[in-house]
Design an enzyme around this catalytic site. Structure first.
Site, PDB file in Angstrom:
ATOM      1  N   TYR A   1       0.798  -8.023  -2.758  1.00  0.00           N
ATOM      2  CA  TYR A   1       0.683  -7.308  -1.499  1.00  0.00           C
ATOM      3  C   TYR A   1       2.064  -6.778  -1.148  1.00  0.00           C
ATOM      4  O   TYR A   1       2.952  -7.539  -0.781  1.00  0.00           O
ATOM      5  CB  TYR A   1       0.149  -8.270  -0.438  1.00  0.00           C
ATOM      6  CG  TYR A   1      -0.145  -7.691   0.921  1.00  0.00           C
ATOM      7  CD1 TYR A   1      -0.090  -6.330   1.181  1.00  0.00           C
ATOM      8  CD2 TYR A   1      -0.506  -8.538   1.969  1.00  0.00           C
ATOM      9  CE1 TYR A   1      -0.374  -5.822   2.441  1.00  0.00           C
ATOM     10  CE2 TYR A   1      -0.794  -8.047   3.227  1.00  0.00           C
ATOM     11  CZ  TYR A   1      -0.736  -6.686   3.461  1.00  0.00           C
ATOM     12  OH  TYR A   1      -1.012  -6.195   4.707  1.00  0.00           O
TER      13      TYR A   1
ATOM     14  N   LYS B   1      -1.845  -4.194  -3.789  1.00  0.00           N
ATOM     15  CA  LYS B   1      -2.229  -3.551  -2.530  1.00  0.00           C
ATOM     16  C   LYS B   1      -0.955  -2.990  -1.934  1.00  0.00           C
ATOM     17  O   LYS B   1      -0.072  -3.735  -1.503  1.00  0.00           O
ATOM     18  CB  LYS B   1      -2.876  -4.540  -1.565  1.00  0.00           C
ATOM     19  CG  LYS B   1      -3.339  -3.836  -0.281  1.00  0.00           C
ATOM     20  CD  LYS B   1      -3.239  -4.681   0.953  1.00  0.00           C
ATOM     21  CE  LYS B   1      -3.449  -3.800   2.185  1.00  0.00           C
ATOM     22  NZ  LYS B   1      -3.279  -4.539   3.448  1.00  0.00           N
TER      23      LYS B   1
END
Length: 315
Positions: free
Chosen positions: A140, A168
């Site tokens: 992330y 992400k």
């Protein structure tokens, strides 16, 4: 669009909001309603305990309760990705092991935070977590919260080694995003998702495999339409749907910035929209964040009506 590397994860995987009752406890009825709203909207997965889920505000008991309920309600219909949000490697491993035990299908892990790290430490961080937990891991990339950008070369090596199955990207760095897409095309099964709500069509045109939109809590069907149109190569229609979603996103600009923090503004707008749509009963935020008021809710209601969502909800 045919992906060159046949990614394991694609589509729309929204970061699930964590509703609270007016008294401040976890709203279990509302949580079930959100999950059903998202799955009925065509999402391809759920990201639990992320920024939109107010994860840093949740106690360990609340995190466990939220995840357990979502796993039970989802009942295997879509994969459940879960944020193992802790500062350093050993803490992430402890957190991740507990979350996997509660039913997480994959983990979403940031670069270390609070700790002041460099590229080699970040690479060792993800490698150690994967070796310890043996589960799919998404990196992330969210430097606004961790204060450290995930370096492209580090992400590529982690992808090639299998330590991560995807990224992400919520960095806002469009250049590095495109560089990552290009540099990982050869990695079988690897996924790159954008975390932005309003430039998804452009990201998909560039080869992104999906989106993790906070606004997807409000309009999951809209993001699924956008994704499907992009897959079909219907770029003009995809852009039109993105334009509509960009107008829906204007709800995050309605709160009074002299009263509401930036974090509470976006999440509060999403929660308030779900109240207006009849999905949850309260827009209560985790303390010390403040709730949006009726004047702000009225502005949000106007945007939802303008973009067709209230009419859809009333059917």
């Amino acid at each position: 669009m045919a992906y060159q590397n046949n990614p394991k994860y694609t589509g729309v995987i929204p970061p699930v909001l964590t509703p609270r009752t007016a008294e401040g406890t976890i709203d279990t009825v509302g949580l079930d309603a959100i999950v059903e709203h998202l799955i009925n909207g065509g999402v391809t997965g759920l990201f639990v305990l992320g920024s939109s889920g107010e994860v840093p505000y949740l106690t360990t008991a609340e995190r466990d309760a939220v995840l357990s309920q979502i796993v039970a309600t989802t009942a295997g219909r879509v994969p459940v990705l879960v944020g193992a949000c802790e500062q350093t490697t050993a803490r992430v491993i402890d957190e991740g092991a507990r979350l996997i035990g509660l039913g997480a299908d994959a983990l979403v892990v940031t670069t270390p935070f609070y700790a002041i790290s460099n590229g080699p430490e970040i690479e060792a961080h993800f490698t150690a977590i994967h070796e310890a937990l043996k589960v799919d891991i998404f990196a992330y990339d969210v430097p606004v919260r961790t204060h450290h950008k995930l370096p492209v070369d580090v992400a590529v090596r982690l992808a090639e080694s299998g330590a991560i199955v995807g990224v992400k990207d919520s960095s806002g760095d469009d250049v590095s995003f495109r560089q990552l897409l290009l540099a990982t095309k050869h990695v079988p099964g690897f996924s790159v998702f954008t975390g932005h709500e309003v430039v998804v069509d452009g990201a998909l045109l560039g080869g992104a495999h999906g989106v993790v939109p906070g606004l997807g809590n409000v309009d999951p069907a809209g993001y699924r339409r956008l994704f499907d149109l992009a897959q079909q190569g219907e770029w003009a229609q995809a852009a039109a749907e993105q334009d509509r979603l960009a107008r829906v996103f204007d709800i995050v600009y309605t709160p009074d910035s002299s009263r509401v923090s930036p974090g509470a503004a976006g999440l509060g707008a999403f929660k308030t929209a779900l109240v207006e749509l009849g999905i949850i009963a309260s827009n209560t935020m985790s303390a010390p964040m403040v709730n949006l008021n009726e004047a702000e809710a009225a502005q949000i209601r106007e945007i939802l009506a303008e973009t067709g969502l209230l009419a859809v909800a009333a059917k």
